[in-house]
Design a protein around this motif. Sequence first.
Motif, PDB file in Angstrom:
ATOM      1  N   GLY A 218       0.770  -1.240   0.000  1.00  0.00           N
ATOM      2  CA  GLY A 218       0.000   0.000   0.000  1.00  0.00           C
ATOM      3  C   GLY A 218       0.795   1.280   0.000  1.00  0.00           C
ATOM      4  O   GLY A 218       0.223   2.359  -0.159  1.00  0.00           O
ATOM      5  N   ASP A 220       2.128   3.076   2.408  1.00  0.00           N
ATOM      6  CA  ASP A 220       1.586   4.011   3.401  1.00  0.00           C
ATOM      7  C   ASP A 220       0.254   4.621   2.963  1.00  0.00           C
ATOM      8  O   ASP A 220      -0.039   5.795   3.259  1.00  0.00           O
ATOM      9  N   GLY A 221      -0.542   3.836   2.265  1.00  0.00           N
ATOM     10  CA  GLY A 221      -1.863   4.294   1.877  1.00  0.00           C
ATOM     11  C   GLY A 221      -1.955   4.946   0.522  1.00  0.00           C
ATOM     12  O   GLY A 221      -3.062   5.227   0.050  1.00  0.00           O
ATOM     13  N   THR A 222      -0.840   5.167  -0.142  1.00  0.00           N
ATOM     14  CA  THR A 222      -0.892   5.833  -1.445  1.00  0.00           C
ATOM     15  C   THR A 222      -1.310   4.882  -2.559  1.00  0.00           C
ATOM     16  O   THR A 222      -1.711   5.326  -3.633  1.00  0.00           O
ATOM     17  N   ARG A 225      -5.921   1.818   0.687  1.00  0.00           N
ATOM     18  CA  ARG A 225      -6.006   2.021   2.127  1.00  0.00           C
ATOM     19  C   ARG A 225      -6.186   0.726   2.916  1.00  0.00           C
ATOM     20  O   ARG A 225      -6.058   0.728   4.143  1.00  0.00           O
ATOM     21  N   GLU A 226      -6.462  -0.397   2.254  1.00  0.00           N
ATOM     22  CA  GLU A 226      -6.802  -1.615   2.988  1.00  0.00           C
ATOM     23  C   GLU A 226      -5.693  -2.089   3.917  1.00  0.00           C
ATOM     24  O   GLU A 226      -5.960  -2.624   4.997  1.00  0.00           O
ATOM     25  N   GLU A 228      -3.609  -0.309   5.596  1.00  0.00           N
ATOM     26  CA  GLU A 228      -3.558   0.523   6.794  1.00  0.00           C
ATOM     27  C   GLU A 228      -4.799   0.356   7.660  1.00  0.00           C
ATOM     28  O   GLU A 228      -4.718   0.442   8.891  1.00  0.00           O
ATOM     29  N   THR A 229      -5.945   0.106   7.043  1.00  0.00           N
ATOM     30  CA  THR A 229      -7.191   0.059   7.810  1.00  0.00           C
ATOM     31  C   THR A 229      -7.620  -1.350   8.203  1.00  0.00           C
ATOM     32  O   THR A 229      -8.462  -1.504   9.092  1.00  0.00           O
TER      33      THR A 229
END
Length: 350
Positions: A218, A220-222, A225-226, A228-229
């Motif tokens: 991911g 860092d979410g870029t 988002r899965e 991180e979440t």
Amino acid sequence: MAAPLLLSLGDPAGIGPDIALGAFMLRREARLPAFLVAGDPEALKARARRLALDVPVAEATAEDAAALFADALPVLRTGPAFTGGPGVPDKSSAACVRAALNAGMDLLEAGRVAALVTNPLSKAVMYEAGFPFPGHTEYLAARAARPGRPAPHPVMMIWSPLLAVVPATIHIPYAEVPERLTVDLLVETGRIVARDMARRFGLARPRLAFCGLNPHAGEDGTLGREDETIVRPAVAALSREGIAAVGPLPADTLFHPEARARYDVAVGMYHDQVLIPAKTLAFHDGVNVTLGLPFIRTSPDHGTAFDIAGTGRADPSSLMAALRLARRLADAEAEAGSARAATPPALAGT
């Protein structure tokens, strides 16, 4: 004498009969444990004739299978006769599979066999016959349910001496994976893997490496988002419980030798993410092990291979690995049970 393993023959139109016969032929040099085949003995005899294999087939029970195994392949006749042919399943295929599975589970639940090994079935054939489960695993989980207690959560693991992997989601379309992934699913999967790897594989504190769903986990979410979440919170929850879990980790760098040395089981987010490396590294040695069940179940890591059934080209290596692993796990569980029974009550809770 130890209880034998129970081998469900699988779809008799596939390579199940071929590899059962081939494993029996190699039983001495491969040091295979005794196993009892559940299925149609006439189907095995016909396949042996077709393959020109000198394998005596003897009808047997769980109690006499081990004694017969030195000289003949013991077979428990489980009901319907197979009326198709190699590579040509018919209506009898599904009936044979279901009868063998039911008989095997009856013996397992009665303690008359030590573990269940399942040869491949064809999902398409089973569905056409009205089989209400997605596959073997879901059927076995349903059989393990008890009144007032929900069915166990089965976890599929592909194990080999080189690599062990678990897909958190299994036979679903890739487009559905993100919506099926939840923190609760990953936490429950991690708990089951850690528990069974300790109890059955003898690892005091199994190390679990969780793959990221997205490229580079991911970024860092870029890149989504899965990771991180969902993945990171699940790993954190497992860590708080004392389970050795790390992740999310980029899947593209998780399967080279140096990376594999840092974990015991890789947990992937979807089927192909971890089964591709597992089957690439250990196609003939891989074993499908179902974790989370109250009994031991293993299976060869391949399908029915209708295209080569009855040709003599089927390799029994994965089945032999599944038989050896089933015996190893059954013995380990029996030993652990004996140790628990011998523990004085004053020490049992320490």
